[in-house]
Design a protein around this motif. Structure first.
Motif, PDB file in Angstrom:
ATOM      1  N   UNK A  98       0.789  -1.212   0.000  1.00  0.00           N
ATOM      2  CA  UNK A  98       0.000   0.000   0.000  1.00  0.00           C
ATOM      3  C   UNK A  98       0.828   1.273   0.000  1.00  0.00           C
ATOM      4  N   UNK A  99       0.098   2.376   0.040  1.00  0.00           N
ATOM      5  CA  UNK A  99       0.725   3.694   0.068  1.00  0.00           C
ATOM      6  C   UNK A  99       0.141   4.513   1.196  1.00  0.00           C
ATOM      7  N   UNK A 100       0.703   5.696   1.390  1.00  0.00           N
ATOM      8  CA  UNK A 100       0.291   6.577   2.487  1.00  0.00           C
ATOM      9  C   UNK A 100      -1.221   6.791   2.488  1.00  0.00           C
ATOM     10  N   UNK A 101      -1.841   6.741   3.686  1.00  0.00           N
ATOM     11  CA  UNK A 101      -1.280   6.682   5.040  1.00  0.00           C
ATOM     12  C   UNK A 101      -1.043   5.277   5.580  1.00  0.00           C
ATOM     13  N   UNK A 102      -0.822   4.351   4.728  1.00  0.00           N
ATOM     14  CA  UNK A 102      -0.343   3.030   5.113  1.00  0.00           C
ATOM     15  C   UNK A 102      -1.301   2.267   6.037  1.00  0.00           C
ATOM     16  N   UNK A 103      -2.553   2.122   5.682  1.00  0.00           N
ATOM     17  CA  UNK A 103      -3.444   1.328   6.526  1.00  0.00           C
ATOM     18  C   UNK A 103      -3.014  -0.128   6.580  1.00  0.00           C
ATOM     19  N   UNK A 104      -3.157  -0.733   7.742  1.00  0.00           N
ATOM     20  CA  UNK A 104      -2.746  -2.128   7.916  1.00  0.00           C
ATOM     21  C   UNK A 104      -3.457  -3.042   6.936  1.00  0.00           C
ATOM     22  N   UNK A 105      -4.690  -2.715   6.600  1.00  0.00           N
ATOM     23  CA  UNK A 105      -5.455  -3.559   5.680  1.00  0.00           C
ATOM     24  C   UNK A 105      -4.812  -3.650   4.303  1.00  0.00           C
ATOM     25  N   UNK A 106      -3.926  -2.734   3.971  1.00  0.00           N
ATOM     26  CA  UNK A 106      -3.270  -2.751   2.668  1.00  0.00           C
ATOM     27  C   UNK A 106      -1.949  -3.503   2.672  1.00  0.00           C
ATOM     28  N   UNK A 107      -1.512  -3.976   3.831  1.00  0.00           N
ATOM     29  CA  UNK A 107      -0.285  -4.770   3.856  1.00  0.00           C
ATOM     30  C   UNK A 107      -0.545  -6.083   3.122  1.00  0.00           C
ATOM     31  N   UNK A 108       0.277  -6.371   2.130  1.00  0.00           N
ATOM     32  CA  UNK A 108       0.092  -7.574   1.325  1.00  0.00           C
ATOM     33  C   UNK A 108       1.187  -8.606   1.531  1.00  0.00           C
ATOM     34  N   UNK A 109       2.328  -8.140   2.012  1.00  0.00           N
ATOM     35  CA  UNK A 109       3.482  -9.022   2.137  1.00  0.00           C
ATOM     36  C   UNK A 109       3.907  -9.080   3.607  1.00  0.00           C
ATOM     37  N   UNK A 110       4.229 -10.293   4.047  1.00  0.00           N
ATOM     38  CA  UNK A 110       4.496 -10.511   5.463  1.00  0.00           C
ATOM     39  C   UNK A 110       5.760 -11.340   5.649  1.00  0.00           C
ATOM     40  N   UNK A 111       6.492 -11.024   6.720  1.00  0.00           N
ATOM     41  CA  UNK A 111       7.600 -11.869   7.131  1.00  0.00           C
ATOM     42  C   UNK A 111       7.091 -13.038   7.945  1.00  0.00           C
ATOM     43  N   UNK A 112       8.030 -13.848   8.421  1.00  0.00           N
ATOM     44  CA  UNK A 112       7.654 -15.051   9.144  1.00  0.00           C
ATOM     45  C   UNK A 112       7.368 -14.779  10.623  1.00  0.00           C
ATOM     46  N   UNK A 113       7.750 -13.625  11.115  1.00  0.00           N
ATOM     47  CA  UNK A 113       7.499 -13.255  12.495  1.00  0.00           C
ATOM     48  C   UNK A 113       8.665 -13.575  13.408  1.00  0.00           C
ATOM     49  N   UNK A 114       8.782 -12.786  14.464  1.00  0.00           N
ATOM     50  CA  UNK A 114       9.804 -13.028  15.480  1.00  0.00           C
ATOM     51  C   UNK A 114       9.165 -12.804  16.862  1.00  0.00           C
ATOM     52  N   UNK A 115       9.445 -13.718  17.775  1.00  0.00           N
ATOM     53  CA  UNK A 115       8.809 -13.695  19.089  1.00  0.00           C
ATOM     54  C   UNK A 115       9.494 -12.691  20.011  1.00  0.00           C
TER      55      UNK A 115
END
Length: 120
Positions: A98-115
């Protein structure tokens, strides 16, 4: 869009941790970047995000404690976490999209996560 997090761990309340997320060179110039966390039994929560030109946005619960930044030359997104609290315990994901203002709903790509685990 590859995203690879590192830097999680266990910490006592009041301590600090710095998360890192490696991204491909074109990612930062094309998309917003952000950190999203998920605690056990809870929905994902956007923690901080940063636009293509570097403007940051934070959720109220981390304002003044967390700092999001990026180094385009190194292809790395950071989350500096100070004054950690037990309620910060979660899996932290790096995300892009996504683009500004960068709403979370527009995130399309994700990492594997870190605890991240914070004990009282």
């Amino acid at each position: 869009v590859p995203l690879v997090e590192s830097g999680g761990g266990s910490m006592q309340a009041g301590g600090s941790l710095k998360l890192s997320c490696k991204f491909a060179a074109y990612t930062s110039s094309s998309y917003c970047l952000g950190w999203v966390r998920q605690a056990p039994g809870k929905e994902r929560e956007g923690v901080a995000r940063i636009g293509r030109f570097g403007t940051p946005i934070y959720v109220d619960s981390v304002k003044g404690r967390f700092t999001i930044s990026k180094d385009n030359a190194k292809g790395t997104l950071y989350l500096r976490m100070n004054s950690l609290k037990p309620e910060d315990t979660a899996i932290y994901y790096c995300a892009a999209g996504g683009t500004w203002p960068c709403p979370q709903s527009n995130f399309r790509y994700w990492g594997q996560g870190t605890q991240v685990t914070v004990s009282s």
